[in-house]
Motif scaffolding. Structure first.
Motif, mmCIF file in Angstrom:
data_model
loop_
_atom_site.group_PDB
_atom_site.id
_atom_site.type_symbol
_atom_site.label_atom_id
_atom_site.label_comp_id
_atom_site.label_asym_id
_atom_site.label_seq_id
_atom_site.Cartn_x
_atom_site.Cartn_y
_atom_site.Cartn_z
ATOM 1 N N SER A 210 0.828 -1.200 0.000
ATOM 2 C CA SER A 210 0.000 0.000 0.000
ATOM 3 C C SER A 210 0.864 1.252 0.000
ATOM 4 C CB SER A 210 -0.907 0.026 1.238
ATOM 5 O OG SER A 210 -1.741 -1.104 1.245
ATOM 6 N N ARG A 217 -5.072 -2.840 2.878
ATOM 7 C CA ARG A 217 -5.582 -3.303 1.581
ATOM 8 C C ARG A 217 -6.559 -4.461 1.763
ATOM 9 N NH1 ARG A 217 -1.495 -4.798 -3.238
ATOM 10 N NH2 ARG A 217 -1.206 -2.538 -3.151
ATOM 11 N N SER A 246 -7.926 0.549 1.255
ATOM 12 C CA SER A 246 -8.051 0.566 -0.201
ATOM 13 C C SER A 246 -8.654 -0.776 -0.613
ATOM 14 C CB SER A 246 -6.689 0.765 -0.870
ATOM 15 O OG SER A 246 -5.838 -0.328 -0.595
ATOM 16 N N ARG A 248 -9.278 -3.574 -3.512
ATOM 17 C CA ARG A 248 -8.722 -4.062 -4.775
ATOM 18 C C ARG A 248 -9.594 -5.235 -5.231
ATOM 19 N NH1 ARG A 248 -3.806 -2.984 -7.176
ATOM 20 N NH2 ARG A 248 -2.773 -4.700 -8.257
ATOM 21 N N THR A 263 -19.188 2.624 -7.839
ATOM 22 C CA THR A 263 -17.981 3.035 -7.124
ATOM 23 C C THR A 263 -17.219 4.144 -7.843
ATOM 24 O OG1 THR A 263 -16.764 1.220 -8.185
ATOM 25 C CG2 THR A 263 -17.678 0.804 -6.002
ATOM 26 N N THR A 264 -17.795 4.679 -8.899
ATOM 27 C CA THR A 264 -17.149 5.783 -9.613
ATOM 28 C C THR A 264 -16.916 6.959 -8.671
ATOM 29 O OG1 THR A 264 -18.199 5.155 -11.699
ATOM 30 C CG2 THR A 264 -17.365 7.401 -11.540
ATOM 31 N N ALA A 267 -11.995 7.043 -4.452
ATOM 32 C CA ALA A 267 -10.548 6.966 -4.652
ATOM 33 C C ALA A 267 -9.944 5.706 -4.059
ATOM 34 C CB ALA A 267 -9.877 8.203 -4.055
ATOM 35 N N ASN A 268 -10.636 5.092 -3.103
ATOM 36 C CA ASN A 268 -10.060 3.916 -2.457
ATOM 37 C C ASN A 268 -10.530 2.605 -3.078
ATOM 38 O OD1 ASN A 268 -12.685 4.186 -1.529
ATOM 39 N ND2 ASN A 268 -12.230 3.467 0.554
ATOM 40 N N GLU A 270 -10.357 0.093 -6.516
ATOM 41 C CA GLU A 270 -9.678 -0.212 -7.775
ATOM 42 C C GLU A 270 -10.217 -1.526 -8.315
ATOM 43 O OE1 GLU A 270 -5.084 -0.402 -9.508
ATOM 44 O OE2 GLU A 270 -5.465 -0.571 -7.354
ATOM 45 N N LEU A 272 -9.852 -4.467 -11.247
ATOM 46 C CA LEU A 272 -8.853 -5.021 -12.154
ATOM 47 C C LEU A 272 -9.398 -6.265 -12.851
ATOM 48 C CD1 LEU A 272 -5.986 -4.771 -9.554
ATOM 49 C CD2 LEU A 272 -6.189 -3.348 -11.587
ATOM 50 N N GLU A 283 -1.415 -11.366 -5.160
ATOM 51 C CA GLU A 283 -2.414 -10.397 -4.693
ATOM 52 C C GLU A 283 -2.885 -10.751 -3.283
ATOM 53 O OE1 GLU A 283 -3.408 -7.635 -5.962
ATOM 54 O OE2 GLU A 283 -2.795 -7.715 -8.052
#
Length: 386
Positions: A210, A217, A246, A248, A263-264, A267-268, A270, A272, A283
């Motif tokens: 992080s 995370r 955050s 992921r 979730t647009t 900032a926390n 992501e 993938l 991961e």
């Protein structure tokens, strides 16, 4: 003895069905005098992930034949087309072959139905491995109109399929009531999901990467569909966790767009695409907390997600939004894991704060649920039936 193995997914595809069947075939091939004929599909679990595979390959006493499916996403019509293609081509491939037993592993009923049809025509024993109760699930994930049309047909298919079996393995003891009530005369076993070799003997003290030591995370990896219901929990949970965590999220599925939309601007968070298993392990090892969630539907109170096993093997803290049998299993079997009710973001945040953010020794759990041991016992029961 020749064993026909029918599985919609097989290596190198990325999903629980693939990992389970691949491990079972590895154990079946150890039996002397046994030939295994696997009929499966080309990798297709995720449209966003492709892995090379041969249409046909031979490895000692195992032959694998893969059927090419039409390109598809995760919609119901696409899935129906895919299963139809698999069903028709599989029947053509095995038509002139001689077998002593049919083994079919199935979550959505139709591979099991295919196995029943083949076994009936060839007048040989049928061993089913059932990973989900499709007829029970559709009432929760489809519209009432669709259920009204489909359920009578699917119930008839289910009755034919399960009544044709000589032996049924159920991956979750949460399925027991449903099957004992309807199909009491069938022989049952309970070879559950387990921990694959890649998750054994992992490093124990990997810290995350992080950007800030203050930010922890949280990682989820897997399907992003209606069944997982991530779109019902993560937008609110990410908002509550704010800068402390955050998120992921790795994977793909029919509800990914809805999750992205929800979730647009966070900032926390992501998102993938799917990754291969080696990247997946990395991961996991870089996470502070591993996340699991099933949608708030009655049918999911019976299931036992395979992800619990690989998560637990890492020694990482686990945050699970599940109910029913899965919740009971986690509470009784997995240390340093907190359960909250599906969709309850406040309960999730409360459970998250209770976790010890440290490595947990789960050696006893790993010894009990090592996949190769479970699949060795299951392979023995299949050979005995033949």
């Amino acid at each position: 003895m020749r064993i026909l193995v029918l599985s919609f997914y097989f290596k190198p595809d990325l999903c629980a069905g693939s990992f389970r069947t691949t491990a079972l075939v590895e154990q079946l091939k150890q039996h002397s005098g046994v030939e295994v004929d696997v009929v499966t599909t080309m990798p297709n679990r995720y449209a966003s992930f492709s892995a090379g595979a041969k249409t046909e390959e031979k490895n000692g006493n195992v032959r694998i034949r893969r059927i090419e499916l039409p390109s598809h996403e995760s919609g119901m019509l696409d899935q129906i087309k895919s299963f139809k293609t698999f069903y028709q081509h599989a029947q053509a491939l095995v038509k002139h072959e001689d077998y002593d037993i049919v083994f079919a592993t199935s979550s959505r009923l139709f591979t099991a139905f295919l196995g029943a049809r083949v076994a009936k025509k060839k007048k040989i024993p049928l061993y089913l491995d059932i990973r989900d109760i499709f007829v029970d699930t559709i009432k929760d994930v489809l519209s009432p109109k669709a259920v009204m049309v489909l359920k009578p047909v699917l119930s008839a298919i289910e009755k034919y399929t399960f009544s044709s079996a000589n032996h049924i393995n159920l991956v979750s003891k949460g399925f027991a009531g449903y099957f004992n009530e309807r199909y009491a005369k069938v022989n049952y076993s309970w070879f559950t999901n387990g921990i694959d070799g890649e998750f054994l003997e992992l490093p124990k003290n990997i810290s995350n990467e992080s950007d800030s030591e203050d930010t922890k995370r949280l990682v989820y990896a897997g399907n992003i569909g209606e069944g997982q219901g991530l779109h019902t929990i993560l937008p609110e949970l990410a908002g509550l966790a704010n800068k402390g965590y955050s998120f992921r999220i790795i994977g793909d599925g029919g509800r990914k767009k809805q999750l992205v939309d929800g979730t647009t601007g966070k900032a926390n968070m992501e998102l993938l695409p799917p990754v291969n298993r080696q990247e997946l392990i990395e991961e996991y090892l870089n996470a502070d907390v591993l996340f699991l969630h099933l949608n708030d539907y009655p049918a999911f109170e019976k299931v036992l997600p395979s992800k619990i096993f690989e998560y637990a093997a890492t020694g990482k803290p686990i945050l699970a939004g599940v109910s029913g049998y899965a919740a009971e299993f986690i509470k009784s079997e997995v240390s340093n894991a907190e359960v909250f009710y599906p969709g309850d973001h406040k309960g999730a945040m409360e459970a998250l704060t209770k976790l010890k953010l440290e490595h947990t020794d789960r050696e006893a759990f790993i010894a009990k649920y090592t996949r190769s041991n479970i699949m060795k016992d299951m392979s023995n029961s299949i050979v005995e039936l033949g």
